[in-house]
Design an enzyme around this catalytic site. Structure first.
Site, PDB file in Angstrom:
ATOM      1  N   ASN A  32       0.838  -1.220   0.000  1.00 37.40           N
ATOM      2  CA  ASN A  32       0.000   0.000   0.000  1.00 37.40           C
ATOM      3  C   ASN A  32       0.871   1.266   0.000  1.00 37.40           C
ATOM      4  O   ASN A  32       0.351   2.374  -0.048  1.00 37.40           O
ATOM      5  CB  ASN A  32      -0.972   0.008   1.187  1.00 37.40           C
ATOM      6  CG  ASN A  32      -0.271   0.040   2.528  1.00 37.40           C
ATOM      7  OD1 ASN A  32       0.955   0.154   2.594  1.00 37.40           O
ATOM      8  ND2 ASN A  32      -1.037  -0.045   3.604  1.00 37.40           N
ATOM      9  N   LYS A  35       4.208   2.596   4.211  1.00 37.89           N
ATOM     10  CA  LYS A  35       5.552   2.607   4.803  1.00 37.89           C
ATOM     11  C   LYS A  35       6.609   2.244   3.750  1.00 37.89           C
ATOM     12  O   LYS A  35       7.775   2.545   3.931  1.00 37.89           O
ATOM     13  CB  LYS A  35       5.639   1.577   5.940  1.00 37.89           C
ATOM     14  CG  LYS A  35       4.605   1.766   7.046  1.00 37.89           C
ATOM     15  CD  LYS A  35       5.050   2.791   8.031  1.00 37.89           C
ATOM     16  CE  LYS A  35       4.053   2.945   9.162  1.00 37.89           C
ATOM     17  NZ  LYS A  35       4.415   4.036  10.059  1.00 37.89           N
ATOM     18  N   TYR A 140       2.671  -6.277  19.286  1.00 36.07           N
ATOM     19  CA  TYR A 140       3.303  -6.611  18.009  1.00 36.07           C
ATOM     20  C   TYR A 140       3.581  -8.118  17.943  1.00 36.07           C
ATOM     21  O   TYR A 140       3.154  -8.812  17.009  1.00 36.07           O
ATOM     22  CB  TYR A 140       4.593  -5.799  17.844  1.00 36.07           C
ATOM     23  CG  TYR A 140       5.472  -6.302  16.744  1.00 36.07           C
ATOM     24  CD1 TYR A 140       5.040  -6.283  15.424  1.00 36.07           C
ATOM     25  CD2 TYR A 140       6.735  -6.847  17.021  1.00 36.07           C
ATOM     26  CE1 TYR A 140       5.843  -6.785  14.407  1.00 36.07           C
ATOM     27  CE2 TYR A 140       7.538  -7.347  16.011  1.00 36.07           C
ATOM     28  CZ  TYR A 140       7.081  -7.314  14.710  1.00 36.07           C
ATOM     29  OH  TYR A 140       7.876  -7.812  13.714  1.00 36.07           O
ATOM     30  N   GLY A 283       7.541  -3.035  26.947  1.00 38.49           N
ATOM     31  CA  GLY A 283       7.413  -4.210  26.075  1.00 38.49           C
ATOM     32  C   GLY A 283       8.725  -4.842  25.663  1.00 38.49           C
ATOM     33  O   GLY A 283       8.724  -5.863  24.983  1.00 38.49           O
TER      34      GLY A 283
END
Ligand code: UDP
Length: 330
Positions: A32, A35, A140, A283
Site C-alpha cells: 500500500n 511505509k 506486536y 514491552g
C-alpha cells in the site's frame, strides 16, 4: 507463475525481492506504500493496494497466476503496538486473514510468513529454540503469534503449507548499495545511531540500563537483511520440494548490548556518538538471542554476514549515501 510478495516495498521485503529477481523468479509486489517505497523495488510488478480491503485482495488472486506468497506486510513497531494495540490487530491480523481467505479461495497453498523473536516474549532459555514457550510481552509479538496459529489451523483444515520465519533483529543494507533501511519515523537502533553519526540527531537514547544483562542495556541478535532474504528463497524452495509446514528462527546466535552496538558504530563511522541513558521502552525483553541450528540443518541456510561490524558497514554505506533515505532517489 508468480510469487506474490506482500509488503515487498518495505525493508526486508525489498531485499527479498532483490534476491528473488536475482534467481529469475517472477515477482508481484503487493504494497500500500504507506511505509514502503517504490524506489526500493529492484524488479517485479507492483500492485498498489491494502490487505485490509478484502475485495481488492480477492481480485489480486483472480487476476494473477500466483503460485506462492511471501507475506511481510505489517506494522512493526513494538512501542507503538503497546500504545495502540488495535491498530496492530487490524493491520497484522485482520489483513492476514483476508490474505489467507483469498489464498484458500484461489487454491494457493504455499506461504512464507514473516514472524518475529517478539513471539517468545521474555525467553526461558538463551539461545532461544523454536520449541521454547511463546509468551509475547507486546501486542506486536502477539499479533504475529496469532497469525502463526491461524496458519497452523489453516494447514490442518485447508492444506495451507507454511514456513514461519522468526527473525531476530534485521539490520544492514544490500551490498549493492541501492537499497537499505528507511522507516518513517525511524525507531530501530542501528539506523538511529547512524543518524547521530550523520549529524541528523544530537544523541542516541539508550532505553534502560538496569536490565539483567552484563552492562544493563538490552541484548539483541542482529542479523543482516540479505541473510534474511536468502532464507525466504530457501523457504520457498523447501515448500516446493517438500510441501511441509515448518518454523525457524533466524539470527546469528550472538547477542550484542545496546552499548556494544553504539561502540561498533563509533568504530565503523569514526564519529563520536553521544549516547544517553533514557527510561526503558515498554514491552522490551532484556535478552533475545536465537539458536538458528534448525534452519542451518534443514534448509542449509548459510548467513554471509556473521559479524556486527560487517552489518554496520553495509548500513553505514547506505545511510551515508542516502541521508534522507529513498527521498534522495525521488
Ligand atoms: N533501542 C534504544 N534506543 C533507540 C532504539 C532502540 O535503546 O532509540 C533499543 C531497544 O530498546 C532494544 C534494542 O535497541 O533493546 C533494539 O531495538 P529495535 O527497535 O532496533 O529492535 P527490536 O528489538 O524492537 O526489534
Amino acid at each position: 507463475m508468480a510469487v506474490l510478495v506482500t509488503g515487498g516495498a518495505g525493508y526486508i521485503g525489498s531485499h527479498t525481492v532483490a534476491e528473488l529477481i536475482e534467481r529469475n523468479e517472477e515477482v508481484i509486489v503487493l504494497d500500500n506504500l504507506e511505509k514502503g517505497h517504490k524506489e526500493a523495488l529492484l524488479g517485479g510488478k507492483l500492485i498498489q493496494g491494502d490487505l485490509r480491503d478484502k475485495d481488492f485482495v480477492k481480485e489480486v488472486f483472480l487476476k494473477n497466476d500466483i503460485e506462492a506468497v511471501i507475506h511481510f506486510a505489517a506494522y512493526i513497531e513494538v512501542g507503538e503496538s503497546v500504545a495502540n494495540p488495535l491498530k496492530y490487530y487490524n493491520n497484522n491480523v485482520v489483513s492476514t486473514l483476508n490474505l489467507l481467505t483469498a489464498m484458500k479461495d484461489a487454491g494457493v497453498h504455499k506461504i512464507v510468513f514473516s514472524s518475529t523473536a517478539a513471539t517468545y516474549g521474555e525467553p526461558e532459555n538463551t539461545p532461544i529454540l523454536e520449541t521454547d514457550k511463546t509468551f509475547p510481552t507486546n501486542p506486536y509479538g502477539e499479533t504475529k503469534l496469532t497469525v502463526e496459529k491461524a496458519l497452523k489451523w489453516s494447514d490442518g483444515a485447508y492444506g495451507l503449507k507454511h514456513v514461519i520465519l522468526r527473525y531476530f533483529n534485521a539490520s544492514g543494507a544490500h551490498e549493492g548499495g541501492k537499497i537499505g533501511e528507511d522507516h518513517d519515523p525511524e525507531s530501530h537502533l542501528i539506523p538511529i545511531i547512524l543518524q547521530v553519526a550523520l549529524g541528523k540527531r544530537d544523541e542516541i537514547k539508550m532505553f534502560g540500563d538496569d536490565y539483567n544483562t552484563p552492562d544493563g542495556t538490552c541484548v539483541r541478535d542482529y542479523i543482516h537483511v540479505s541473510d534474511l532474504a536468502q532464507a525466504h528463497v530457501l523457504a520457498l524452495d523447501k515448500l516446493r520440494r517438500e510441501n511441509e509446514s515448518s518454523i525457524y528462527n533466524l539470527g546469528n546466535g550472538k547477542g550484542f548490548s545496546v552499548k556494544e552496538v553504539v561502540d561498533v558504530v563509533r568504530q565503523i563511522t569514526g564519529k563520536p556518538i553521544k549516547a544517553v541513558v533514557a527510561p526503558r521502552r515498554p514491552g522490551d525483553p532484556a535478552t533475545l538471542v536465537a539458536s538458528s541450528e534448525k534452519v542451518k540443518k534443514e534448509m542449509n541456510w548459510r548467513p554471509k554476514y556473521g559479524g556486527l561490524a560487517k552489518i554496520v558497514e553495509t548500513a553505514w554505506n547506505w545511510h551515508k549515501n542516502h541521508p534522507n533515505g529513498y527521498n534522495d532517489l525521488v
